[in-house]
Design a protein around this motif. Structure first.
Motif, mmCIF file in Angstrom:
data_model
loop_
_atom_site.group_PDB
_atom_site.id
_atom_site.type_symbol
_atom_site.label_atom_id
_atom_site.label_comp_id
_atom_site.label_asym_id
_atom_site.label_seq_id
_atom_site.Cartn_x
_atom_site.Cartn_y
_atom_site.Cartn_z
ATOM 1 N N ILE A 183 -5.550 7.363 35.874
ATOM 2 C CA ILE A 183 -5.157 7.414 34.461
ATOM 3 C C ILE A 183 -3.667 7.114 34.307
ATOM 4 C CG2 ILE A 183 -4.924 8.949 32.475
ATOM 5 C CD1 ILE A 183 -7.469 10.355 33.376
ATOM 6 N N GLU A 184 -2.862 7.710 35.169
ATOM 7 C CA GLU A 184 -1.421 7.470 35.095
ATOM 8 C C GLU A 184 -1.089 6.006 35.367
ATOM 9 O OE1 GLU A 184 2.742 9.176 37.084
ATOM 10 O OE2 GLU A 184 0.792 9.857 37.810
ATOM 11 N N SER A 185 -1.712 5.429 36.383
ATOM 12 C CA SER A 185 -1.439 4.025 36.714
ATOM 13 C C SER A 185 -1.954 3.087 35.636
ATOM 14 C CB SER A 185 -2.087 3.677 38.064
ATOM 15 O OG SER A 185 -1.601 4.518 39.093
ATOM 16 N N LEU A 186 -3.106 3.399 35.063
ATOM 17 C CA LEU A 186 -3.668 2.548 34.009
ATOM 18 C C LEU A 186 -2.782 2.557 32.773
ATOM 19 C CD1 LEU A 186 -6.234 0.834 33.325
ATOM 20 C CD2 LEU A 186 -7.107 2.875 32.175
ATOM 21 N N HIS A 196 -2.003 0.145 41.878
ATOM 22 C CA HIS A 196 -2.162 1.576 42.135
ATOM 23 C C HIS A 196 -3.484 2.089 41.560
ATOM 24 C CE1 HIS A 196 2.508 2.024 42.450
ATOM 25 N NE2 HIS A 196 1.977 1.307 43.429
ATOM 26 N N ALA A 197 -3.839 1.597 40.385
ATOM 27 C CA ALA A 197 -5.105 2.019 39.780
ATOM 28 C C ALA A 197 -6.293 1.561 40.627
ATOM 29 C CB ALA A 197 -5.211 1.456 38.364
ATOM 30 N N HIS A 198 -6.211 0.365 41.182
ATOM 31 C CA HIS A 198 -7.299 -0.142 42.027
ATOM 32 C C HIS A 198 -7.411 0.681 43.313
ATOM 33 C CE1 HIS A 198 -9.962 -3.011 44.011
ATOM 34 N NE2 HIS A 198 -10.109 -3.605 42.842
ATOM 35 N N LEU A 199 -6.282 1.093 43.870
ATOM 36 C CA LEU A 199 -6.302 1.949 45.058
ATOM 37 C C LEU A 199 -6.954 3.292 44.748
ATOM 38 C CD1 LEU A 199 -5.413 2.517 47.982
ATOM 39 C CD2 LEU A 199 -3.216 3.275 47.066
ATOM 40 N N ALA A 200 -6.654 3.856 43.579
ATOM 41 C CA ALA A 200 -7.269 5.128 43.192
ATOM 42 C C ALA A 200 -8.773 4.992 43.038
ATOM 43 C CB ALA A 200 -6.639 5.630 41.895
ATOM 44 N N GLU A 210 -13.330 -0.222 33.577
ATOM 45 C CA GLU A 210 -12.264 0.003 32.603
ATOM 46 C C GLU A 210 -10.984 -0.727 32.998
ATOM 47 O OE1 GLU A 210 -9.962 3.854 30.581
ATOM 48 O OE2 GLU A 210 -11.645 4.122 31.984
ATOM 49 N N LEU A 211 -10.676 -0.719 34.288
ATOM 50 C CA LEU A 211 -9.474 -1.396 34.782
ATOM 51 C C LEU A 211 -9.577 -2.905 34.592
ATOM 52 C CD1 LEU A 211 -6.812 -1.533 36.378
ATOM 53 C CD2 LEU A 211 -8.169 -1.449 38.483
ATOM 54 N N LEU A 212 -10.710 -3.465 34.965
ATOM 55 C CA LEU A 212 -10.885 -4.913 34.816
ATOM 56 C C LEU A 212 -10.873 -5.332 33.354
ATOM 57 C CD1 LEU A 212 -13.623 -5.572 37.538
ATOM 58 C CD2 LEU A 212 -11.160 -5.995 37.686
ATOM 59 N N LEU A 213 -11.389 -4.481 32.495
ATOM 60 C CA LEU A 213 -11.364 -4.786 31.066
ATOM 61 C C LEU A 213 -9.940 -4.816 30.532
ATOM 62 C CD1 LEU A 213 -13.324 -5.342 28.716
ATOM 63 C CD2 LEU A 213 -13.282 -2.901 28.212
ATOM 64 N N MET A 214 -9.095 -3.893 31.006
ATOM 65 C CA MET A 214 -7.690 -3.887 30.606
ATOM 66 C C MET A 214 -6.964 -5.127 31.134
ATOM 67 S SD MET A 214 -6.768 -1.248 28.742
ATOM 68 C CE MET A 214 -5.033 -1.023 29.078
ATOM 69 N N LYS A 215 -7.357 -5.612 32.290
ATOM 70 C CA LYS A 215 -6.724 -6.799 32.861
ATOM 71 C C LYS A 215 -7.249 -8.093 32.249
ATOM 72 C CE LYS A 215 -6.151 -6.901 37.321
ATOM 73 N NZ LYS A 215 -6.420 -6.802 38.778
ATOM 74 N N GLY A 216 -8.330 -7.997 31.457
ATOM 75 C CA GLY A 216 -8.886 -9.185 30.820
ATOM 76 C C GLY A 216 -10.042 -9.814 31.561
ATOM 77 N N ASP A 217 -10.504 -9.226 32.644
ATOM 78 C CA ASP A 217 -11.629 -9.750 33.416
ATOM 79 C C ASP A 217 -12.914 -9.179 32.838
ATOM 80 O OD1 ASP A 217 -13.362 -10.777 35.250
ATOM 81 O OD2 ASP A 217 -12.537 -9.709 36.991
ATOM 82 N N ARG A 218 -13.428 -9.792 31.798
ATOM 83 C CA ARG A 218 -14.616 -9.269 31.121
ATOM 84 C C ARG A 218 -15.873 -9.394 31.989
ATOM 85 N NH1 ARG A 218 -14.095 -8.455 25.585
ATOM 86 N NH2 ARG A 218 -12.089 -9.101 24.701
ATOM 87 N N GLN A 219 -15.975 -10.484 32.728
ATOM 88 C CA GLN A 219 -17.168 -10.675 33.546
ATOM 89 C C GLN A 219 -17.263 -9.614 34.637
ATOM 90 O OE1 GLN A 219 -19.459 -12.904 32.717
ATOM 91 N NE2 GLN A 219 -20.790 -12.173 34.377
ATOM 92 N N GLY A 220 -16.142 -9.328 35.286
ATOM 93 C CA GLY A 220 -16.158 -8.286 36.313
ATOM 94 C C GLY A 220 -16.434 -6.907 35.733
ATOM 95 N N ALA A 221 -15.841 -6.612 34.565
ATOM 96 C CA ALA A 221 -16.092 -5.324 33.913
ATOM 97 C C ALA A 221 -17.557 -5.181 33.529
ATOM 98 C CB ALA A 221 -15.206 -5.188 32.683
#
Length: 778
Positions: free
Chosen positions: A549-552, A559-563, A581-592
């Motif tokens: 949550i902190e890294s996101l 760091h978020a991916h490591l968590a 949720e992380l991939l969605l924030m990065k813009g990778d909709r297909q992966g999310a």
């Protein structure tokens, strides 16, 4: 205390009470050292000190009462405790826990070394003095009385010593050599034996170079005695037990073993942190079993210790050993024998369930139920039924209700309360109203308070925390968690506060403060919980969720991916949701979309998890978003999960804004904004205020456009403040960017320049990357 008279009849010993088979069990190297310590204390107090010229003694003995008192307490400790190794004994004397004269410790060490340098004949010199010590209490031995604990101890040693044969005397002396040299063995073994200089010994070191226990053989014992005598098989086995391949272990009497096991079992069940470490406890239990083979309870304690560290093979082996010794033999009464068998099957089922082996657990449980039916044992049946509805998915509510009604008839209050809590959990997942769920928990609390079942009371509070979290009432969940934590010191109850209830309460508070941007408090709570329950794996869950949550929020994607990767070791579904949720924030909709879909394909277990997966899947795939959001909204309504119902409604309103349906979106936002403001985290509240301001601007007409935009800018200020609190500066830049555009539209030049300058400063400190959400703003 030492001079107190003993009224126990078993403390009065005579020669005829001594059995030859127990001689070597009592006259041990440890007890010889205790006798030496008593001798040295008496010599220190004796008036005739000149008769012992080989030792340095104090000619003017210190007669402080604290020395006498602490020596008496030390002797009680040494007499009542099981045999400890020589290193542990010396550490106890030098630890400072007991204030005794330094001269006594020094004289004790000198005497021990003297006995080591001498031959077998030194043992009679020490032990024969035992007989005259209690008789000379008027001659300077005022510390010892015939009926005191020390006097009875010395009497026993003297009686057992009188029964020793010569071969047993040799065995005792060899064991004493190994016992004392065990303190020097680690340093000697650490040397390089290939070095010729290390193999040479001087005359000064030669007295200390004895054969270790591993080097001794039965023939060498006979050779050292210079006697060509032939040992009987019994004597040979007794000597080999003392000087065999195994190092000397602590000898436990039956009462010592029972007290030790009762204390450790209590610690394991109530406060595992205060129990011995698992390896040390296992070694102690091996000593107990070696010296007391009839102690079947030691195997059961070993079983609990194996469960503590998730050791499946050791737990099964210990449980089998316990019931092999506890189950009566075939010539016992059938009812007694059947009772042992059915409870053995029941415990085996519990063991298999603990390791999530449901099929094996159900087989063992079926056997226990069959045996209980044959014996008409309703108590065993109710315990079996409690585990049956925990393991079986079909008709659970019927099984639980039957169990509760039958337990009330049999006055099994613990199982009644436990059944009510399980029924409340099942009803919450099934979709019953919160009032019905909490009413069952209240009934459980009444039983718990009425019969002082504090462990189940704490479990009930833990369920309150979990249920309020599921329904989306974060403040009430945090309040219940604090109540659980504060109940521990007030009620002086440690039963389950170091178990699941504590973990759940602290984890809830960690999640609460993380969502509010108080990361420092969250890390402090994780450290506090780890100190109180260090063996739990769920601190890894709480730590990595907090780190994610902190890294996101801070935009630290690596760091978020490591968590997320570390979280997958304890909770696979949670890690998939967080990764989506992380991939969605990065813009990778297909992966999310792929990861959220993977959660939807898993068996349905938790409504909140399923709703979160549908919500992320809808955000990642806009084409079928409305259908998925409608399904999630229906599920949230069915389970009374109001907070997620509000978040799903806001997402539907966001889609309507994109479609140009501003008025419909504003109605939805007005309807749900209060729930988000009351129970939402700062991140979600900031998003809701941003959407509300956006809807207000879209629906503003030309007549009141200036006032509406001015109000929207004020709302966005609040949204920016919340985003800054969670350190989500990417969202802050997005909000400030929108404020600058709005100010420019209505001609507020000064305000526009202020927000534009703020955006420039933020962009310099936190530059926009290609995978940032702000990159898509036109």
């Amino acid at each position: 205390m030492v001079n107190s008279e003993s009224s126990s009849s078993h403390d009065i010993w005579t020669f005829k009470d001594v059995k030859k088979s127990s001689v070597l069990e009592y006259v041990t190297p440890y007890k010889i050292c205790v006798v030496v310590l008593i001798n040295e204390m008496c010599a220190l107090k004796s008036k005739n000190r000149e008769s012992i010229p080989t030792r340095r003694i104090l000619f003017r003995a210190d007669k402080k009462p604290i020395y006498r008192r602490d020596f008496c307490m030390l002797m009680l400790k040494l007499i009542q405790s099981p045999d400890m190794d020589f290193t542990e004994l010396v550490k106890l004397l030098e630890s400072g826990k007991y204030q005794i004269q330094p001269e006594l410790i020094e004289n004790f060490k000198i005497k021990v070394e003297e006995l080591l340098e001498r031959d077998v004949g030194c043992s009679p010199d020490v032990l024969t003095n035992v007989e005259r010590l209690p008789h000379n209490e008027l001659n300077g031995y005022e510390l010892i009385n015939r009926s005191s604990k020390i006097g009875l101890f010395l009497r026993r040693v003297q009686l057992f010593f009188e029964k020793l044969s010569f071969s047993q005397m040799v065995a005792i002396y060899k064991a004493y050599q190994s016992y004392i040299l065990s303190r020097k063995r680690p340093a000697r073994e650490s040397k390089d034996l290939s070095d010729s200089e290390d193999l040479e010994e001087t005359k000064e070191n030669r007295p200390f170079r004895r054969k270790s226990v591993e080097e001794m053989e039965l023939s060498s014992i006979c050779a050292d005695t210079s006697l060509s005598m032939r040992l009987s098989p019994n004597e040979a086995s007794q000597i080999s037990e003392l000087v065999g391949a195994q190092p000397p272990v602590g000898l436990w009497s039956r009462r010592q073993a029972e007290l030790f096991m009762a204390q450790q079992a209590k610690h394991l069940m109530e406060d595992p942190k205060s129990a011995l470490p698992p390896p040390e406890l296992q070694n102690k239990l091996k000593d107990v079993i070696r010296t007391n083979p009839e102690q079947a309870e030691a195997h059961f304690l070993s079983y609990l210790n194996c469960l503590r560290v998730k050791e499946y093979c050791g737990a099964v082996d210990s449980l089998f050993h316990y019931f092999d010794r506890k189950v009566p033999s075939s010539f016992e009464d059938d009812a007694v024998r059947c009772k042992g068998l059915r409870y053995a099957a029941l415990n085996l089922a519990i063991l298999q369930a603990h390791f999530n082996k449901k099929n094996e657990a159900l087989c063992a449980l079926t056997e226990a139920i069959t045996l209980a039916h044959e014996a008409n044992d309703n108590v065993c049946l109710q315990h079996a039924q409690a585990w049956l509805y925990k393991l079986q998915a079909d008709d659970r509510d019927i099984l639980i209700q039957r169990s509760i009604s039958k337990c009330e008839e049999l006055n099994l209050n613990y199982l009644s309360s436990f059944g009510l809590q399980t029924l409340a959990e099942y009803a919450a997942k099934k979709g019953d109203s919160p009032s019905h769920v909490f009413e069952m928990l209240s009934r459980s609390d009444v039983i718990n308070m009425q019969y002082s079942q504090m462990d189940l009371l704490l479990t009930s509070l833990g369920m309150f925390v979990a249920l309020w979290s599921m329904y989306g009432r974060s403040d009430l969940a945090a309040l219940a968690a604090q109540q659980l934590l504060h109940l521990d010191p007030i009620e002086k109850c440690q039963t389950l506060t170091h178990g699941d209830s504590l973990i759940l309460a602290v984890t809830c508070l960690v999640n609460y403060f993380a969502n509010q941007g108080e990361y420092g408090i969250g890390w402090a709570l994780v450290d506090h919980g780890r100190q109180r329950a260090p063996d739990s794996k769920w601190w890894l869950w709480a730590e990595n969720v907090l780190y994610f949550i902190e890294s996101l929020h801070k935009g630290q994607w690596q760091h978020a991916h490591l968590a997320v990767n570390q979280l997958s070791t304890v909770d696979k579904q949670e890690s998939l949701l967080r990764l989506s949720e992380l991939l969605l924030m990065k813009g990778d909709r297909q992966g999310a979309l792929s990861y959220s879909t993977a959660v939807l394909k898993e068996p349905y277990s938790n409504p909140v998890t399923y709703i979160r997966a549908l919500h992320l899947s809808a955000k990642a795939h806009p084409k079928g978003a409305v259908t998925k959001l409608a399904c999630a909204l229906e599920l949230a309504n069915y389970h009374y999960i109001d907070y997620w119902k509000a978040l799903i409604t806001l997402e539907i309103a966001n889609i309507q804004v994109d479609m140009g349906l501003g008025f419909q979106a504003l109605k939805l936002v007005d309807k749900t904004l209060l729930d988000v403001l009351c129970h939402g985290c700062f991140f979600d509240t900031s998003d809701a205020l941003f959407l509300y301001a956006e809807c207000k601007v879209i629906t503003a007409n030309s007549a009141n456009r200036f006032s509406v935009i001015h109000e929207a800018i004020r709302i966005l200020d609040r949204a920016a403040t919340l985003a800054k609190h969670v350190e989500n500066y990417c969202k802050v830049k997005k909000i400030v960017y929108l404020q600058a555009i709005l100010c420019n539209n209505v001609g507020l030049t000064a305000e526009r320049n202020k927000y534009a300058y703020e955006f420039r400063i933020l962009d310099e400190q936190y530059p926009t990357t290609t995978d940032s959400p702000l990159h898509s703003i036109q």
